[in-house]
Enzyme design. Sequence first.
Site, PDB file in Angstrom:
ATOM      1  N   ALA A   1     -40.437 -14.981 -34.846  1.00  0.00           N
ATOM      2  CA  ALA A   1     -39.770 -14.834 -36.323  1.00  0.00           C
ATOM      3  C   ALA A   1     -40.817 -15.608 -37.019  1.00  0.00           C
ATOM      4  O   ALA A   1     -41.319 -16.739 -37.026  1.00  0.00           O
ATOM      5  CB  ALA A   1     -38.406 -15.823 -36.082  1.00  0.00           C
ATOM      6  N   CYS A   2     -40.925 -14.859 -38.174  1.00  0.00           N
ATOM      7  CA  CYS A   2     -41.643 -15.555 -39.279  1.00  0.00           C
ATOM      8  C   CYS A   2     -40.896 -15.606 -40.562  1.00  0.00           C
ATOM      9  O   CYS A   2     -39.839 -15.327 -40.492  1.00  0.00           O
ATOM     10  CB  CYS A   2     -42.896 -14.429 -39.522  1.00  0.00           C
ATOM     11  N   PRO A   3     -41.073 -16.328 -41.588  1.00  0.00           N
ATOM     12  CA  PRO A   3     -40.456 -16.833 -42.764  1.00  0.00           C
ATOM     13  C   PRO A   3     -39.841 -15.644 -43.477  1.00  0.00           C
ATOM     14  O   PRO A   3     -38.779 -15.449 -43.691  1.00  0.00           O
ATOM     15  CB  PRO A   3     -41.396 -17.618 -43.458  1.00  0.00           C
TER      16      PRO A   3
END
Length: 509
Positions: free
Chosen positions: A8-10
Amino acid sequence: MKIVAVTACPTGIAHTYMAAEALEVAAEEAGHTITVETQGSAGSTPLTAAQLAEADAAIFAADVEVRDKDRFAHLPLLQVGVKKAISGAPGLITQAEEAAANAPATAPAGTPAAATPAGAKAPAGPGAASRVRAWLMTGVSFVIPFVAAGGLLIALGFALGGYQINLPEDAPLYETILSNGFDVGSITAWGALAFGIGSAAFSFLVPVLSGYIAYAMADRPALVPGFVGGAVAVTTGAGFLGGLVSGFVAGGLVMWIKTWRVPRALAGIMPVVVIPLLSSAVVGLLMYVVVGRPIAAATDGLTSWLNGLSGTNAVLLGLLLGLMMCFDMGGPVNKAAYTFAVAGLTTPSATALTIMAAVMAAGMVPPLAMALATVVRKSLFSEVERENGRAAWLLGASFISEGAIPFAAADPFRVIPSIMAGGAVTGALSMAFGATLRAPHGGVFVVPLMGNPLGFLAAVVAGTLVATTLVVVLKSFAHRRPRATAGPDGAAGTAPVEATPAATVAVTA
């Protein structure tokens, strides 16, 4: 081995899926089976209970808070930033092997992890700083689309309708135009429409930031107090900084309430009635009485102080205003400097017009500097940050300082000092060059209304270059700083990933 992972990334776009692919390739090359849950912007397919029960180890490659992470409590866990999975996936697979080999016997999914064997090193979870950063980045990830959409629409409104589109009469001009009916054949009407929609999107920035910081900390029950606190921050003038405070207060309060022992009859309504009610009331009270009012008073005090400085050294005043404009990018300190400048336009004087020009020039620096930095040193920024940088060109040119908020929130200790230095240079030079401005907004679209426009533009360029240079140098230093680890022979060395062979392993970027 069977491994499960979450990426998960921003923004949940590029890096989320790049990390998943890298882990899958590395696991296949090592002869293992891996199943990755991508918690991206397009949603995710959760790992099944069977996959979790059969797994030998888990990997979290995430820059935001992982959702429902209690599912992995029985597994040896490796936690890294999403970039580590992209650049060092084989090393992560190796570390997962070691963690699984040194972990106690795997218990069924959903059961507490077994105690650490005697003599083994205690599990190390993510540190407080890492957790706070993950919570903050979760809030930022939900703010970014609002910044991009709202900011670009506002810029389009200025381009089509001119600087006067937001001038206040009895009401802002764009509201007056839209209330009289929409004229399809009028370019000004289209500008008013774009500006109105963009302003509506921008009105959600602080509540969304606050709400999703709280959500990252305490899940869905914290959304309501987070949004309420953010809305009150806007109402009281606490702005961006108030939103940060309200998000963390709401999340912490809900985390505490969730530890209460309540009768079984109340347990079912706690998350949907009791927690939102109590936490919203408390957060609203704190924001209205404790946070909002003092910040508003501080803003008034700053305005009075600046009025007292008007007759002193113009360059020093410009430097101070530049620092204030870039400190919180739309927050109370920024608004204090901007309000001071706009108030001077009601009784125009040579000093008032130079102050307005200095304030606008400095306010353009943060997004322009971040946009330039993403071009000069692409390797220091993620693909999503580079995309945000492309949008920041137009936001900066339109005097929308909020375009730099995603960068500042993600890396405040390097970005904020850099853009403040650039803003100070710009404000001082603008005052020294004697640039003047009669419009309270508009950026490059109001250059024809300026006195000494070349001096104004030169000041903006100089400050942008200073801020860009500083942020690139600071990020490069942090990026290249080696991390000492003990090698197999006990000698110090540098490893791409640090890990502790224990039931739970935390690896920091």
